[in-house]
Scaffold this motif. Structure first.
Motif, mmCIF file in Angstrom:
data_model
loop_
_atom_site.group_PDB
_atom_site.id
_atom_site.type_symbol
_atom_site.label_atom_id
_atom_site.label_comp_id
_atom_site.label_asym_id
_atom_site.label_seq_id
_atom_site.Cartn_x
_atom_site.Cartn_y
_atom_site.Cartn_z
ATOM 1 N N MET A 89 0.852 -1.210 0.000
ATOM 2 C CA MET A 89 0.000 0.000 0.000
ATOM 3 C C MET A 89 0.877 1.245 0.000
ATOM 4 N N ARG A 90 1.825 1.191 0.916
ATOM 5 C CA ARG A 90 2.694 2.332 1.063
ATOM 6 C C ARG A 90 3.545 2.534 -0.197
ATOM 7 N N LYS A 91 3.962 1.391 -0.742
ATOM 8 C CA LYS A 91 4.794 1.432 -1.940
ATOM 9 C C LYS A 91 4.041 2.070 -3.104
ATOM 10 N N VAL A 103 2.921 6.499 -6.809
ATOM 11 C CA VAL A 103 1.997 7.461 -7.418
ATOM 12 C C VAL A 103 2.495 8.885 -7.203
ATOM 13 N N ILE A 104 2.884 9.181 -5.959
ATOM 14 C CA ILE A 104 3.314 10.543 -5.653
ATOM 15 C C ILE A 104 4.549 10.915 -6.466
ATOM 16 N N GLU A 105 5.453 9.927 -6.554
ATOM 17 C CA GLU A 105 6.671 10.173 -7.319
ATOM 18 C C GLU A 105 6.347 10.536 -8.761
ATOM 19 N N LYS A 106 5.415 9.772 -9.337
ATOM 20 C CA LYS A 106 5.063 10.006 -10.744
ATOM 21 C C LYS A 106 4.386 11.367 -10.932
#
Lengths: 291, 288
Positions: free
Chosen positions: B1-3, B8-11
């Motif tokens: 989940m965290r991954k 997503v945030i990174e992208k």
């Protein structure tokens, strides 16, 4: 979790707001967008204010930008009425037709253009030929038109102004739209009528043209004659109304279709006695008794 | 989940980074599409080297040489005024002023950057114009010089703030070494600190110039907009930016005049791109 809730909350509000706005914009036929001539902005605003007092449920927005801006907005369908100080060109009419607008023209007032110089300038009168010579750069010294030995500083509005186009076609080209005459490169192009007043009032060698409503004691209007032998006429409300003053142009409304609803009642108001009285108080020339 | 969340945030951040470049590219293509269309009607030579700008004539003339030179004269004038002033200001703030004065001056200079250009134009028209007119006995105060003076004011904050940063970034040991060798404060400033900060100073000058050449409102109000080939800095000139601003409202979409204004935009884009490129080069030289 909390931020998520907050985010979705914001999103929901935003969506609601947008849809609301869309619905609102669609349903509200009481609002009119007017765009166009800078010369007419104040006049349009005065009409709109009076009209909104009489019809409180309506809302009218008036913006300037130049006659060309107004026409472009009409072609793109982003305004209901375009205010212009020149007639639409054939090319623009064709473009409007292509975009599904059948442009209708209404003459709503008259604007007399005053040719102004510095109050200390001894020149009192000029012919169309002399004006054309000054602005095309053939006449460069005031002593050629009966003034002091001093270089002429010619001032014009910039090219997005209907006043510029009118002056070009009716004075420089003497009514021949496609004439070869051009404003000389040396002519200063100023962004507003007020800028022309400021320059003329400061510079003894300046000459410029502005709407009659802008003439102030800081500048001197000269008498103008179409023919070389005269008669020379000073610009005023009376000479513009009885058509003896030669540099006057109609101010126009264009709509994209046969006016209906609020647009129609607004135009009727503008053409009414009350509307024309506003024209007079705003220092323009009323249409008069249907000439 | 965290991954997944991390991913997503990174992208999203990556996407935002690329969005800026994407916008620049889109703007460039939009400009190029309408700007290059002009050359179906006019040759590039006539456009760049033609001396007459008469878009309403029959047939229209689209020579931008007077406008190009007008922009260059105003910009050069502004640079000549702004560079020495800005540099003196930056050296004073960075090296000489006591700490409390430094804070006040920095804030003041940055506030200058926040003044809207129309306000500068208005002040220039009512105050600067008459001064220039009377000082040089000119027929009008609306000249290239008036525009340059006003634009210098707009370029100075950009220049000072970047110059001051690069002056403060000069290692303290350079200054101490110079003083220890017996150099005076002034000698240290112009023999050690300024050369050490030179790449940052050049970058600051370039960015200041980039700001000036793209400025529109103030020049339109102050330079008189006569499209003559400028012979002196005391004559009215018409800049490229003012031409686009003044004529865009009138043009019929899809006409030659419309394309010509976009072509001017393309030329301006090219110039600012080149200036930013130079500034970047100057900044990278420092790192080696």
């Amino acid at each position: 979790m909390k931020t998520k809730l907050l985010l979705s909350g914001i999103l929901a509000v935003a969506v609601l707001f947008c849809t609301n706005f869309l619905v609102f914009a669609k349903e509200n036929e009481n609002s009119i967008q007017i765009k166009g001539s800078d010369t007419m902005v104040n006049l349009g605003q005065a009409w709109a204010e009076e009209f909104m007092i009489e019809n409180p449920q309506t809302s009218i927005a008036v913006t300037g930008g130049g006659s060309g801006t107004g026409v472009a907005a009409l072609i793109n369908g982003t305004c209901d009425i375009a205010e212009t100080s020149r007639e639409m060109k054939p090319r623009e009419l064709e473009l409007a037709r292509k975009n599904g607008h059948d442009a209708q023209e209404f003459k709503v007032a008259i604007d007399a253009l005053a040719v102004v110089v510095h109050p200390s300038n001894p020149v009192k009168q000029l012919t169309f030929d002399q004006l054309s010579g000054i602005f095309t750069g053939k006449i460069t010294n005031w002593n050629e038109v009966g003034g002091n030995d001093q270089k002429i500083l010619a001032l014009s509005r910039d090219r997005n102004s209907g006043t510029h186009v009118y002056f070009l076609e009716h004075i420089l080209r003497k009514g021949n739209d496609k004439g070869p005459e051009q404003f000389a490169p040396e002519v200063l192009m100023l962004p507003s009528s007020q800028a022309i007043i400021d320059e003329v009032s400061q510079s003894q060698s300046a000459i410029g043209y502005i709407g009659l409503g802008y003439v102030s004691p800081a500048v001197k209007a000269v008498a103008v004659s179409k023919a070389n032998e005269g008669p020379f006429v000073l610009p005023s409300l009376d000479t513009a109304m009885n058509k003896t003053y030669p540099v006057a142009r109609p101010l126009l409304f264009y709509t994209g279709r046969e006016p209906q609803g609020t647009v129609k009642s607004f135009i009727d108001f503008v053409l009414s006695k009350k509307g024309q009285e506003i024209v007079r108080t705003m220092d323009f020339v009323p249409l008069g008794d249907k000439a | 989940m965290r991954k997944i969340r991390e991913f997503v945030i990174e992208k999203i951040i990556l996407l935002n980074g690329f969005a800026c470049i994407l916008f620049v590219i889109l703007i460039f293509f939009f400009l190029a599409k309408d700007g290059l269309a002009l050359f179906r009607f006019v040759t590039i030579q006539d456009f760049l080297f033609g001396t007459l700008w008469n878009p309403l004539a029959e047939p229209p003339q689209f020579g931008i040489l007077p406008l190009l030179l007008g922009s260059l004269v105003v910009t050069l004038g502004a640079a000549i005024i702004a560079v020495p002033l800005g540099m003196a200001c930056a050296v004073f703030i960075g090296e000489i002023a006591p700490r409390w004065m430094r804070e006040v001056l920095k804030a003041g200079v940055e506030l200058l950057a926040a003044i809207p250009s129309i306000v500068i134009g208005f002040i220039g028209m009512t105050m600067l114009g008459p001064v220039v007119k009377n000082l040089f006995h000119l027929p009008t105060g609306l000249t290239a010089l008036t525009g340059s003076l006003a634009l210098a004011f707009m370029a100075i904050p950009t220049m000072v703030s970047i110059m001051e940063d690069s002056i403060s970034a000069v290692p303290r040991s350079y200054k101490e070494g110079s003083l220890a060798l017996g150099a005076t404060h002034w000698q240290t400033i112009y023999r050690v600190i300024i050369p050490a900060a030179s790449s940052g100073i050049v970058a600051a000058i370039m960015l200041g110039i980039g700001r000036v050449i793209g400025e529109t409102m103030a020049v339109m109000m102050l330079t008189g907009n006569a499209s003559v080939l400028p012979k002196t800095i005391l004559a009215p000139v018409r800049t490229m930016t003012a031409t686009v601003a003044a004529e865009m409202g009138e043009t019929v979409r899809g006409s030659e005049h419309y394309f010509a204004l976009f072509a001017i935009g393309l030329v301006l884009f090219g110039i600012t791109f080149f200036i930013n490129f130079l500034a970047d080069m100057a900044r990278h030289r420092k790192k080696k």
